[in-house]
Motif scaffolding. Structure first.
Motif, mmCIF file in Angstrom:
data_model
loop_
_atom_site.group_PDB
_atom_site.id
_atom_site.type_symbol
_atom_site.label_atom_id
_atom_site.label_comp_id
_atom_site.label_asym_id
_atom_site.label_seq_id
_atom_site.Cartn_x
_atom_site.Cartn_y
_atom_site.Cartn_z
ATOM 1 N N VAL A 252 -7.748 4.820 3.823
ATOM 2 C CA VAL A 252 -8.448 4.848 2.535
ATOM 3 C C VAL A 252 -8.283 3.522 1.805
ATOM 4 O O VAL A 252 -9.252 2.964 1.271
ATOM 5 C CB VAL A 252 -7.924 6.014 1.666
ATOM 6 C CG1 VAL A 252 -8.459 5.898 0.238
ATOM 7 C CG2 VAL A 252 -8.320 7.353 2.270
ATOM 8 N N ARG A 253 -7.045 3.001 1.784
ATOM 9 C CA ARG A 253 -6.808 1.722 1.104
ATOM 10 C C ARG A 253 -7.597 0.591 1.754
ATOM 11 O O ARG A 253 -8.124 -0.287 1.075
ATOM 12 C CB ARG A 253 -5.311 1.380 1.135
ATOM 13 C CG ARG A 253 -4.432 2.306 0.314
ATOM 14 C CD ARG A 253 -4.843 2.371 -1.125
ATOM 15 N NE ARG A 253 -4.929 1.032 -1.719
ATOM 16 C CZ ARG A 253 -5.521 0.779 -2.881
ATOM 17 N NH1 ARG A 253 -6.123 1.752 -3.553
ATOM 18 N NH2 ARG A 253 -5.528 -0.446 -3.362
ATOM 19 N N HIS A 254 -7.682 0.621 3.062
ATOM 20 C CA HIS A 254 -8.470 -0.381 3.783
ATOM 21 C C HIS A 254 -9.938 -0.301 3.374
ATOM 22 O O HIS A 254 -10.580 -1.324 3.091
ATOM 23 C CB HIS A 254 -8.320 -0.138 5.295
ATOM 24 C CG HIS A 254 -9.097 -1.098 6.152
ATOM 25 N ND1 HIS A 254 -8.794 -2.433 6.220
ATOM 26 C CD2 HIS A 254 -10.173 -0.902 6.967
ATOM 27 C CE1 HIS A 254 -9.641 -3.040 7.059
ATOM 28 N NE2 HIS A 254 -10.480 -2.129 7.518
ATOM 29 N N GLY A 255 -10.460 0.908 3.303
ATOM 30 C CA GLY A 255 -11.853 1.076 2.903
ATOM 31 C C GLY A 255 -12.112 0.633 1.473
ATOM 32 O O GLY A 255 -13.146 0.014 1.171
ATOM 33 N N ILE A 256 -11.170 0.934 0.585
ATOM 34 C CA ILE A 256 -11.306 0.519 -0.820
ATOM 35 C C ILE A 256 -11.348 -0.999 -0.927
ATOM 36 O O ILE A 256 -12.150 -1.570 -1.671
ATOM 37 C CB ILE A 256 -10.164 1.107 -1.664
ATOM 38 C CG1 ILE A 256 -10.341 2.619 -1.815
ATOM 39 C CG2 ILE A 256 -10.095 0.428 -3.037
ATOM 40 C CD1 ILE A 256 -9.175 3.312 -2.503
ATOM 41 N N ASP B 143 0.811 -1.217 0.000
ATOM 42 C CA ASP B 143 0.000 0.000 0.000
ATOM 43 C C ASP B 143 0.845 1.269 0.000
ATOM 44 O O ASP B 143 0.425 2.287 -0.555
ATOM 45 C CB ASP B 143 -0.928 0.013 1.221
ATOM 46 C CG ASP B 143 -2.201 -0.789 0.989
ATOM 47 O OD1 ASP B 143 -2.560 -0.994 -0.185
ATOM 48 O OD2 ASP B 143 -2.836 -1.197 1.975
ATOM 49 N N ALA B 144 2.002 1.234 0.647
ATOM 50 C CA ALA B 144 2.794 2.464 0.748
ATOM 51 C C ALA B 144 4.265 2.138 0.954
ATOM 52 O O ALA B 144 4.626 1.065 1.446
ATOM 53 C CB ALA B 144 2.279 3.329 1.897
ATOM 54 N N VAL B 145 5.095 3.106 0.574
ATOM 55 C CA VAL B 145 6.537 3.037 0.821
ATOM 56 C C VAL B 145 6.927 4.294 1.589
ATOM 57 O O VAL B 145 6.534 5.410 1.228
ATOM 58 C CB VAL B 145 7.338 2.958 -0.495
ATOM 59 C CG1 VAL B 145 8.832 3.027 -0.216
ATOM 60 C CG2 VAL B 145 6.998 1.686 -1.256
ATOM 61 N N ILE B 146 7.688 4.109 2.686
ATOM 62 C CA ILE B 146 8.167 5.244 3.476
ATOM 63 C C ILE B 146 9.684 5.132 3.583
ATOM 64 O O ILE B 146 10.219 4.030 3.783
ATOM 65 C CB ILE B 146 7.570 5.258 4.903
ATOM 66 C CG1 ILE B 146 6.051 5.033 4.878
ATOM 67 C CG2 ILE B 146 7.888 6.572 5.601
ATOM 68 C CD1 ILE B 146 5.442 4.916 6.262
ATOM 69 N N LEU B 147 10.381 6.236 3.460
ATOM 70 C CA LEU B 147 11.827 6.219 3.667
ATOM 71 C C LEU B 147 12.316 7.599 4.096
ATOM 72 O O LEU B 147 11.617 8.605 3.914
ATOM 73 C CB LEU B 147 12.573 5.755 2.428
ATOM 74 C CG LEU B 147 12.692 6.675 1.214
ATOM 75 C CD1 LEU B 147 13.845 6.213 0.330
ATOM 76 C CD2 LEU B 147 11.397 6.676 0.396
ATOM 77 N N PHE B 148 13.496 7.598 4.665
ATOM 78 C CA PHE B 148 14.098 8.848 5.112
ATOM 79 C C PHE B 148 14.695 9.618 3.941
ATOM 80 O O PHE B 148 15.171 9.024 2.972
ATOM 81 C CB PHE B 148 15.207 8.575 6.138
ATOM 82 C CG PHE B 148 14.729 7.951 7.411
ATOM 83 C CD1 PHE B 148 13.711 8.543 8.144
ATOM 84 C CD2 PHE B 148 15.303 6.787 7.887
ATOM 85 C CE1 PHE B 148 13.270 7.981 9.324
ATOM 86 C CE2 PHE B 148 14.877 6.209 9.061
ATOM 87 C CZ PHE B 148 13.853 6.805 9.785
ATOM 88 N N ARG B 149 14.669 10.923 4.073
ATOM 89 C CA ARG B 149 15.384 11.770 3.111
ATOM 90 C C ARG B 149 16.859 11.815 3.487
ATOM 91 O O ARG B 149 17.210 11.817 4.672
ATOM 92 C CB ARG B 149 14.807 13.190 3.115
ATOM 93 C CG ARG B 149 13.490 13.327 2.398
ATOM 94 C CD ARG B 149 13.086 14.794 2.311
ATOM 95 N NE ARG B 149 12.688 15.288 3.622
ATOM 96 C CZ ARG B 149 11.444 15.272 4.085
ATOM 97 N NH1 ARG B 149 10.463 14.769 3.336
ATOM 98 N NH2 ARG B 149 11.163 15.731 5.285
ATOM 99 N N ASP B 150 17.710 11.814 2.481
ATOM 100 C CA ASP B 150 19.149 11.912 2.709
ATOM 101 C C ASP B 150 19.721 12.872 1.681
ATOM 102 O O ASP B 150 19.573 12.648 0.473
ATOM 103 C CB ASP B 150 19.823 10.548 2.580
ATOM 104 C CG ASP B 150 21.301 10.607 2.921
ATOM 105 O OD1 ASP B 150 22.091 10.974 2.026
ATOM 106 O OD2 ASP B 150 21.638 10.298 4.071
ATOM 107 N N TYR C 213 1.830 4.708 -3.057
ATOM 108 C CA TYR C 213 1.964 5.923 -2.262
ATOM 109 C C TYR C 213 3.353 5.965 -1.630
ATOM 110 O O TYR C 213 3.822 4.986 -1.050
ATOM 111 C CB TYR C 213 0.892 5.939 -1.168
ATOM 112 C CG TYR C 213 0.815 7.231 -0.394
ATOM 113 C CD1 TYR C 213 -0.050 8.250 -0.794
ATOM 114 C CD2 TYR C 213 1.585 7.421 0.748
ATOM 115 C CE1 TYR C 213 -0.142 9.433 -0.074
ATOM 116 C CE2 TYR C 213 1.509 8.600 1.471
ATOM 117 C CZ TYR C 213 0.650 9.602 1.056
ATOM 118 O OH TYR C 213 0.571 10.777 1.764
ATOM 119 N N VAL C 214 4.031 7.102 -1.743
ATOM 120 C CA VAL C 214 5.378 7.253 -1.210
ATOM 121 C C VAL C 214 5.419 8.454 -0.268
ATOM 122 O O VAL C 214 4.921 9.532 -0.595
ATOM 123 C CB VAL C 214 6.428 7.460 -2.329
ATOM 124 C CG1 VAL C 214 7.826 7.499 -1.736
ATOM 125 C CG2 VAL C 214 6.329 6.355 -3.358
#
Length: 792
Positions: free
Chosen positions: A255-259, A183-190, A209-210
Motif C-alpha cells: 500500500v505504501r509503495h502504491g501511495i 514505512d514500518a517497525v517490526i519487533l518481537f514481543r517480550d 505502522y507497527v
C-alpha cells in the motif's frame, strides 16, 4: 537513487541494534511475499562469518512452500564474524581492494536494476543491512550514510531486549535525520521487558505502522529438530490469519509503495493547480510533462520523476539529474550533507529560535568572530550584522552606506536630497529581489512598478576565452574609437594580476573614463553616496566575468587614492556584494586579495550555510559602525527581522565554514590548481575545478562567442542575435542535457545510473556550477556531456 519501479517494490531492512532479529524477520517478510505469489529478491549486501551460516542461505532454506519464488544472494562475504569494516581489513590489511562506498552502492543499485529487468510482473525486494543503523560498512562509513544515496524506503526492526526502547527510538530518529522514509517497525514481543507495548504506542502516534510478533523458539541442539522447529515457527509467523502480523506488514508495504507512486504521478498537475513559481513564465508551460518532480536529493544529484519516464515498466520511475546550478548557487557540499543536518538539529534542539537584539548566543557569536577575524573580514572589518538572506543583507549594507555618507556630508543636503541619493554600480548588476535592493540597479527584467533606479551604472569590460585564448572585451563606452573591441592577454593569470596591470595604458584609460563620468554626474547635480559592485563575477546579469582591473580602478578613483589602508572610508563607502562569489565559490574566500583593495561593507550568503538554510552576514568597518554610534536611539541601525541571527542558521554556517577550511587543503583542490598553473605556464591566483583545456576548446566552437570558468563556475556565452535574459537560445540548445546518457561508463551518479543535467540559463548564457567538493570524475563526465551536446 533512481531505484523506484512500478512493478518492483523495494524495502531496506535496518536494525535498531545488532542481534535484534533482522534476518529472522526479513526471512519472514520474504516468505510472506512468496506465499502471496510474488517473486522475491533477497539481498544481503555484506555478510560476515562462516558461509554455511550466512543470512542469504538461511532465507533460501526457510522460504517455505513457495521458496522457488525466492532468490537470495550476498554481494560481499567475509569469513571473520566481526563488524564489516574490520572483517574487510582483516582480509585485506593493506586496504588495497576494500570496496569504496561508491563501488558498494553501485553494486547494490546494479542488482536492483537487474531484478527489475528479470521480472515483468509485481515483485518484492528486501535488502538486509548488517548490525545496527550506525554499524560501519566496508569503508568504515556508517550504514545510514553509506546507503543514503539509494534512498530506499525502510523497515526498522526494533529491539525487544533490555534498553531496546531507547535504541529503537534512537535508530528511528537517526533515520529521520538523514531523510529516510520509515514505512514500518517490526519487533518481537517480550513478556518480561514488554518493549513492544511502549513502542507500539510511540510509533502509532507518529503515523508509523507497527507489527509485533512472537520471538523464535530456543535453539535445539539436534540440527534436524532445530530446523523442523524453525520451519513451524515461520509457518505460524507468516500466517495471514494473524492480525497485524508479518503477512499484514507485506500488504501494508505494498500500500505504501502504491501511495508513493500515485503521489509522484499526481504532483505535477497539483503543482500547476496551486504553485506560482519564481522566474518562470507560466504561459510557456505546456502541461505536467514540463514539471520536474524532485523526489529526493543527495550529493550533487536530484532524484527526479517525470511523466514521460514512466512508459517502460522495467525502467525506474526516478532518474538522477546533476544539479547544474547548485540549486541557485547555494550548494557547498551537495545536498543532504549529514554534518550540516546535524548542526541544524543541534541548534534546533538547544535553542529553536531566540531573540537577538542586545542578547547573544554561541552560534551567532562564533560566526561573527569567524567572519570578522578569521574570514573574509580579516584585516578590515570590525562588525558582523547577521540577517536572513542575501537580498536582506544587501539592504542592510545600503542602509549602512547611505547613513555613513549622509552623516559625513549631511549639512550639504536637504531632506529631499537625502531621499534621492544614488549609488554607483555596473550595468547588469543584481543585488536581490527586495525593492530596496532593486533600486540599487538600473531598470531591467527583475524590477517592478515601484522601482526607482537611483544612481549611475558603468558598462563593464569583461574577460573570457575567445577562440581558445583569454581576452578582455572592452565596451564602446570605454573605447577611444567608440567601438567595442577585444584586448589580447598574455594569460588568464596576468589578467588577474591587478597590481602589475595598474601601470598599463588600459588602467589609465579606465581611470580617465571613470573620473570624467563622475565629473559629469556631479555637474548634472546627481548625488552619489556609495559604490556597489559584485566583484569578479556578476551572476544574475549574465555570468559576466568583469575585468578585475576595472573594478580596482573604480574603487581607487571613488576613494581618491590607490590604497585602501586608511581606517576611515573616503570619497564614498564601497560595498562588495559577495553573496554569489564569496566564500570560495570562485576558488578564493574573498575578492579583496585579488583586487588589492578591501570594501567598507561586504555581504556574504548562499555558500555561507551550505545551501541548507537562509542566512546572510553583512560585514562593516569600524568607521561605518561609528556612523550609528551615539546616545540617540533614533540614530541606531533600526533594521532587523524576526529571524535575525537565528541559531540554526548560525550553527550551520559555523559547520560549513569549518568544512570549507578542510576542503581547501584537499588533494582535489591542489590538483585542480596545479592543472591551471601548468596550462598557463605560470603560478596563478585564479583557477577552476573545470578543466582549462575544456574551457578553451569550448570557446572555439562555432555556436560559442565566449567561455569562462573560475572556481566552481563555468559559463558559455552563445552567439545569438536576440541576446539577453529573455532569450531562449541557451535553454533550447542545451535541452538534450536533460536526457540521461546511456553510456554507463560516464555515469558518476550515486548508484551508477545514467544521469541527465538539470540546468538553468540566463537568456543566451548557459552556465554550470558544481559544489565545492564535487569529484573530479563527475566534472569530467559533465564536460563530456556538455561537449557532445553543443559541439554537434
Amino acid at each position: 537513487m533512481s531505484s523506484l519501479y512500478k512493478h518492483l517494490r523495494v524495502h531496506q531492512i535496518f536494525g535498531a541494534n545488532t542481534d535484534v532479529g533482522k534476518t529472522i524477520l526479513t526471512t519472514a517478510l520474504s516468505r510472506a511475499s512468496a506465499s502471496k505469489k510474488f517473486p522475491v529478491f533477497y539481498l544481503k549486501p555484506v555478510s560476515t562469518g562462516a558461509k554455511e551460516h550466512a543470512d542469504d542461505r538461511h532465507v533460501a532454506r526457510f522460504g517455505g512452500k513457495a521458496s522457488k519464488l525466492i532468490h537470495a544472494e550476498c554481494l560481499f562475504q567475509y569469513d571473520e564474524p566481526v563488524s564489516p569494516h574490520l572483517a574487510a581489513r582483516l582480509k585485506d590489511p593493506e586496504n588495497a581492494n576494500i570496496p569504496s562506498d561508491d563501488i558498494f552502492i553501485k553494486s547494490v543499485a546494479t542488482r536492483i536494476r537487474e531484478y527489475a529487468r528479470r521480472t515483468g510482473k509485481a515483485a518484492h525486494v528486501y535488502i538486509e543491512t548488517a548490525g545496527g543503523v550506525h554499524s560501519p560498512t566496508l569503508s568504515g562509513t556508517t550504514q545510514l550514510d553509506c546507503y543514503r544515496p539509494l534512498f530506499l524506503p525502510t523497515v526498522l526492526i526494533g529491539d525487544s531486549k533490555l534498553g531496546g526502547i531507547s535504541s529503537t527510538i534512537s535508530a528511528y530518529e537517526s533515520l529521520l535525520l538523514r531523510g529516510y522514509i520509515v514505512d514500518a517497525v517490526i519487533l518481537f514481543r517480550d513478556e518480561y521487558y514488554r518493549n513492544s507495548e511502549y513502542l507500539t504506542e510511540y510509533f502509532r502516534e507518529r503515523g508509523i505502522y507497527v507489527a509485533t510478533v512472537d520471538p523464535p523458539p530456543a535453539r535445539i541442539s539436534d540440527p534436524l529438530q532445530d530446523a523442523e522447529a524453525t520451519e513451524k515457527y515461520y509457518e505460524a509467523l507468516v500466517s495471514p490469519e494473524i492480525e497485524n502480523g508479518v503477512s499484514s506488514v507485506v500488504d501494508y508495504l505494498d500500500v505504501r509503495h502504491g501511495i508513493r507512486l500515485k503521489e509522484l504521478e499526481s504532483m505535477p498537475q497539483r503543482t500547476l493547480n496551486s504553485v506560482w513559481w519564481p522566474f518562470v513564465q507560466h504561459g510557456t508551460i505546456k502541461g505536467p510533462e514540463d514539471v520536474t518532480v524532485i523526489d529526493s536529493a543527495y550529493g550533487d544529484f536530484f532524484s527526479v520523476a517525470r511523466p514521460q519516464t514512466n512508459t517502460n515498466t522495467s525502467s525506474s520511475i526516478l532518474s538522477p539529474e546533476f544539479d547544474g546550478s547548485a540549486s541557485w548557487w547555494t550548494q557547498t557540499f551537495g545536498h543532504a550533507n549529514p554534518s550540516l543536518t546535524m548542526a541544524a538539529a543541534r541548534a534546533s534542539g538547544r535553542y529553536g529560535h531566540v531573540m537577538f537584539p542586545q542578547a547573544t548566543h554561541l552560534p551567532a557569536l562564533k560566526l561573527a568572530e569567524r567572519m570578522v577575524h578569521n574570514g573574509p573580514g580579516k584585516g578590515w572589518a570590525s562588525r558582523a550584522f547577521i540577517s536572513d538572506n542575501g537580498s536582506t543583507g544587501m539592504e542592510v549594507a545600503l542602509k549602512m552606506a547611505l547613513r555613513a555618507y549622509t552623516i559625513r556630508h549631511g549639512s550639504k543636503f536637504t531632506e529631499q536630497d537625502k531621499k534621492n541619493l544614488g549609488i554607483l554600480g555596473l550595468k547588469g548588476s543584481y543585488h536581490g529581489d527586495t525593492i530596496g535592493a532593486m533600486d540599487a540597479c538600473e531598470e531591467g527584467v527583475y524590477t517592478c512598478e515601484w522601482h526607482n533606479a537611483k544612481g549611475y551604472w558603468f558598462e563593464p569590460p569583461s574577460i573570457g576565452f575567445q577562440d581558445g585564448k583569454p581576452r578582455i572585451s572592452v565596451p564602446s563606452s570605454l573605447s577611444s574609437t567608440a567601438k567595442p573591441h577585444t584586448v589580447p592577454a598574455k594569460s588568464l593569470s596576468w589578467i588577474y594580476d591587478v597590481e602589475e596591470r595598474l601601470h598599463t595604458p588600459l588602467a589609465r584609460g579606465y581611470a580617465l573614463y571613470v573620473q570624467r563620468a563622475l565629473e559629469k554626474i556631479e555637474q548634472q547635480g546627481q548625488k552619489i553616496a556609495a559604490l556597489v559592485i559584485e566583484p569578479l563575477v556578476m551572476g544574475a546579469g549574465g555570468m559576466i566575468f568583469v575585468d578585475p582591473l576595472f573594478q580596482r580602478v573604480l574603487v581607487d578613483v571613488v576613494r581618491g587614492r590607490r590604497s585602501g589602508s586608511s581606517k576611515e572610508w573616503s570619497g564614498m563607502p564601497v560595498i562588495y556584494d559577495e553573496v554569489f562569489v564569496g566564500l570560495n565559490r570562485l576558488g578564493v574566500e574573498s575578492a579583496g586579495p585579488i583586487l588589492g583593495v578591501y570594501p567598507d561593507i561586504s555581504v556574504n550568503a548562499k555558500v555561507l550555510t551550505g545551501g541548507l538554510v537562509p542566512l546572510s552576514v553583512t560585514l562593516a568597518t569600524q568607521s561605518i559602525f561609528n556612523a550609528f554610534l551615539n546616545d540617540a536611539k533614533a540614530d541606531a541601525l533600526l533594521h532587523g527581522h524576526s529571524y535575525t541571527a537565528h541559531p540554526i542558521g548560525c550553527e550551520v554556517a559555523n559547520e560549513t565554514l569549518a568544512q570549507i577550511d578542510k576542503l581547501v587543503k584537499t588533494d582535489e583542490w591542489k590538483s585542480a590548481k596545479s592543472k591551471w598553473s601548468e596550462y598557463q605556464g605560470e603560478e596563478s591566483k585564479v583557477w577552476s575545478l573545470w578543466d582549462p583545456q575544456f574551457v578553451a576548446e569550448v570557446s572555439k566552437l562555432p555556436k560559442v562567442k565566449e567561455a569562462m570558468a573560475l572556481g566552481s563556475v563555468f559559463a558559455i556565452n552563445f552567439e545569438d542575435s536576440s541576446a539577453g535574459y529573455t532569450s531562449f537560445f541557451a535553454q533550447n540548445l542545451l535541452s538534450p542535457l536533460k536526457k540521461p546518457f546511456e553510456d554507463s561508463g560516464l555515469s558518476n551518479a550515486p548508484g551508477g545510473a545514467p544521469y541527465g543535467i538539470h540546468y538553468r540559463t540566463l537568456g543566451n548564457i548557459g552556465y554550470f556550477m558544481t559544489s565545492l567538493n564535487t569529484k573530479a570524475s563527475v566534472i569530467r563526465s559533465l564536460e563530456d556531456k556538455i561537449w557532445r551536446t553543443i559541439a554537434n
